[in-house]
Write an enzyme that holds these catalytic residues in place. Sequence first.
Site, PDB file in Angstrom:
ATOM      1  N   LYS A  24      -3.649  -8.872  16.143  1.00 46.89           N
ATOM      2  CA  LYS A  24      -3.844  -8.475  14.840  1.00 46.89           C
ATOM      3  C   LYS A  24      -5.626  -8.465  14.723  1.00 46.89           C
ATOM      4  O   LYS A  24      -6.176  -9.263  15.449  1.00 46.89           O
ATOM      5  CB  LYS A  24      -3.360  -9.279  13.795  1.00 46.89           C
TER       6      LYS A  24
ATOM      7  N   GLY B  12       8.936  -4.156  -5.306  1.00 48.79           N
ATOM      8  CA  GLY B  12       7.929  -3.299  -4.886  1.00 48.79           C
ATOM      9  C   GLY B  12       8.516  -1.929  -4.369  1.00 48.79           C
ATOM     10  O   GLY B  12       9.232  -1.794  -3.480  1.00 48.79           O
TER      11      GLY B  12
ATOM     12  N   GLY C 293       6.608   0.626  -3.140  1.00 55.36           N
ATOM     13  CA  GLY C 293       5.462   1.322  -2.407  1.00 55.36           C
ATOM     14  C   GLY C 293       6.062   2.309  -1.290  1.00 55.36           C
ATOM     15  O   GLY C 293       7.013   2.593  -1.363  1.00 55.36           O
TER      16      GLY C 293
ATOM     17  N   VAL D  11       7.107   1.733   1.621  1.00 55.63           N
ATOM     18  CA  VAL D  11       8.512   1.324   2.147  1.00 55.63           C
ATOM     19  C   VAL D  11       9.350   1.560   1.062  1.00 55.63           C
ATOM     20  O   VAL D  11      10.732   1.864   1.171  1.00 55.63           O
ATOM     21  CB  VAL D  11       8.512  -0.135   2.770  1.00 55.63           C
TER      22      VAL D  11
HETATM   23  P1  NAD Z   1       2.530  -0.574  -0.321  1.00 51.54           P
HETATM   24  O1  NAD Z   1       1.201  -1.301  -0.756  1.00 51.54           O
HETATM   25  O2  NAD Z   1       2.556   0.881  -0.097  1.00 51.54           O
HETATM   26  O3  NAD Z   1       3.345  -1.211  -1.558  1.00 51.54           O
HETATM   27  C1  NAD Z   1       3.571  -2.369  -2.258  1.00 51.54           C
HETATM   28  C2  NAD Z   1       4.244  -2.135  -3.659  1.00 51.54           C
HETATM   29  O4  NAD Z   1       4.440  -3.373  -4.105  1.00 51.54           O
HETATM   30  C3  NAD Z   1       3.211  -1.558  -4.579  1.00 51.54           C
HETATM   31  O5  NAD Z   1       3.858  -0.358  -5.291  1.00 51.54           O
HETATM   32  C4  NAD Z   1       2.825  -2.244  -5.536  1.00 51.54           C
HETATM   33  O6  NAD Z   1       2.342  -2.065  -6.821  1.00 51.54           O
HETATM   34  C5  NAD Z   1       3.946  -3.254  -5.482  1.00 51.54           C
HETATM   35  N1  NAD Z   1       3.781  -4.802  -5.945  1.00 51.54           N
HETATM   36  C6  NAD Z   1       2.712  -5.650  -5.579  1.00 51.54           C
HETATM   37  N2  NAD Z   1       2.631  -6.769  -5.970  1.00 51.54           N
HETATM   38  C7  NAD Z   1       3.996  -6.713  -6.573  1.00 51.54           C
HETATM   39  C8  NAD Z   1       4.716  -7.809  -7.187  1.00 51.54           C
HETATM   40  N3  NAD Z   1       4.196  -9.013  -7.502  1.00 51.54           N
HETATM   41  N4  NAD Z   1       6.059  -7.479  -7.791  1.00 51.54           N
HETATM   42  C9  NAD Z   1       6.467  -6.186  -7.612  1.00 51.54           C
HETATM   43  N5  NAD Z   1       5.763  -5.276  -6.966  1.00 51.54           N
HETATM   44  C10 NAD Z   1       4.441  -5.499  -6.564  1.00 51.54           C
HETATM   45  O7  NAD Z   1       3.212  -1.503   0.732  1.00 51.54           O
HETATM   46  P2  NAD Z   1       4.223  -0.898   1.757  1.00 51.54           P
HETATM   47  O8  NAD Z   1       3.392  -0.304   2.871  1.00 51.54           O
HETATM   48  O9  NAD Z   1       5.451  -0.214   1.007  1.00 51.54           O
HETATM   49  O10 NAD Z   1       4.736  -2.252   2.336  1.00 51.54           O
HETATM   50  C11 NAD Z   1       5.602  -3.152   1.629  1.00 51.54           C
HETATM   51  C12 NAD Z   1       5.418  -4.686   2.371  1.00 51.54           C
HETATM   52  O11 NAD Z   1       6.231  -4.213   3.833  1.00 51.54           O
HETATM   53  C13 NAD Z   1       4.174  -5.004   2.642  1.00 51.54           C
HETATM   54  O12 NAD Z   1       4.377  -6.574   2.664  1.00 51.54           O
HETATM   55  C14 NAD Z   1       3.705  -4.723   4.258  1.00 51.54           C
HETATM   56  O13 NAD Z   1       2.977  -5.772   4.870  1.00 51.54           O
HETATM   57  C15 NAD Z   1       5.079  -4.834   4.845  1.00 51.54           C
HETATM   58  N6  NAD Z   1       5.587  -3.911   5.707  1.00 51.54           N
HETATM   59  C16 NAD Z   1       5.241  -2.693   5.893  1.00 51.54           C
HETATM   60  C17 NAD Z   1       5.232  -1.663   6.638  1.00 51.54           C
HETATM   61  C18 NAD Z   1       5.121  -0.133   6.746  1.00 51.54           C
HETATM   62  O14 NAD Z   1       5.597   0.434   7.440  1.00 51.54           O
HETATM   63  N7  NAD Z   1       4.460   0.246   5.537  1.00 51.54           N
HETATM   64  C19 NAD Z   1       5.804  -2.244   7.990  1.00 51.54           C
HETATM   65  C20 NAD Z   1       5.894  -3.425   8.171  1.00 51.54           C
HETATM   66  C21 NAD Z   1       5.911  -4.453   7.306  1.00 51.54           C
END
Ligand code: NAD
Length: 380
Positions: free
Chosen positions: A99, A198, A200, A202
């Site tokens: 990382k 959330g 976002g 995912v």
């Molecule tokens: P993202 O930033 O696209 O989406 C996160 C969403 O959560 C956003 O819409 C944000 O507004 C919302 N959010 C933030 N704080 C919040 C809260 N307190 N309550 C409700 N909603 C809230 O992130 P992502 O890529 O969708 O990833 C989501 C999680 O999964 C993260 O923790 C990330 O580290 C983990 N993750 C993602 C991937 C990937 O492929 N994108 C892979 C492994 C792990």
Amino acid sequence: MSTQIQKNITNKKNVKKYLDFTFENLQIEGYEAVYKITNEKENLLAIISMHDVTLGTALGGTRIKSYKSFNDALTDALRLSKGMSYKAAISEVGLGGGKSVIIVDDIKDKNENLLKAFGKAVDLLEGKYICAEDMGCTPQDVEHIHENTKYVVGLPTEKSSGNPSRFTSYGVVQGIKATLKKLFGTSNLKNRKIAIQGLGSVGELLIEHLFWAGADLIVSDIDMQKAKSFASIYGAIAVEPEAIHKVECDIFTPCAIGGTINDETIDELNCKAVCGAANNQLLEDRHADILKDKNILYAPDFVVNAGGLINVSTELEKDGYHPKKAKEKIYKIYNELLEIYKIAEENNISTNKAAIKLAQFKMKSGIGRRKDKLYFHHSE
Ligand code: NAD
């Protein structure tokens, strides 16, 4: 941070200069190598942490973030690279745990030259660490890093794998199905109540999978407008962000931030299981034991969200990236999770401990170790 770590950090014998970069090996016990990297010209301050490389080269995303202190950034890099070792070991992708973090005063300070300088630093490590996107670092940012190094994955180009979110969300579906199987003896999602925190990259893909499979959905996002709009598309119920973990449901699915399961929230949970994509859902490892005591089944995050890593790992194979190949491997999350639930039950330990035990066993026994060299087809 331990005194030994502090002492090692101040040992200047570990400092080496390459071109206009300074690499300081912080010599952290239990880690293959942890470098503090500076480049004054581009104002770069970064950490590259390689945890365990028994099974393959250290790979992990590059987080670009403003931290309160260098030690906070270091703690983040150490914790995340260790998690990557476990994730890689469990999914048998033939990679080690890595990382990196680029420390910025403000995310607005991120610029092309800074990213290119970081790329040069990655290149100077000659393939010991491979980087990818992460919080604050988009696939387009990885393209800038790539201008100075081939040691990247997840580029938005033809010979690379692009944004991993689609594959992560498919993996979360497998995790949810395995969890339902454990809870109810069937993985059928019909009329199961799932609360998603959330929406976002995912979460927005996950909701679609779950909707078509017949689940009843409750959703939340700090962007309430977004939550309401998704609720109206999928016939879901939108709740305020501070209420989502409290709703009565079968599975609470954190897909936003880390530390959702903490001393404040844990007594308010009203679910039978926790299974989601977010990294580091447990604020501390001991929260896994509390969940066990409360009879709430916890699907270890680094098992459930491995889809993104599995996807990028396939682009390093000789025959190159193919989404179908990634999909087939991600499907296995279902059985892996059931195996972890079994280990936990048989040993009367938390599911988190069981997953770590399994990962450590695979690392120790070399299960899934990479036999072939790595191919960077995007740079051919
Ligand atoms: P993202 O930033 O696209 O989406 C996160 C969403 O959560 C956003 O819409 C944000 O507004 C919302 N959010 C933030 N704080 C919040 C809260 N307190 N309550 C409700 N909603 C809230 O992130 P992502 O890529 O969708 O990833 C989501 C999680 O999964 C993260 O923790 C990330 O580290 C983990 N993750 C993602 C991937 C990937 O492929 N994108 C892979 C492994 C792990």
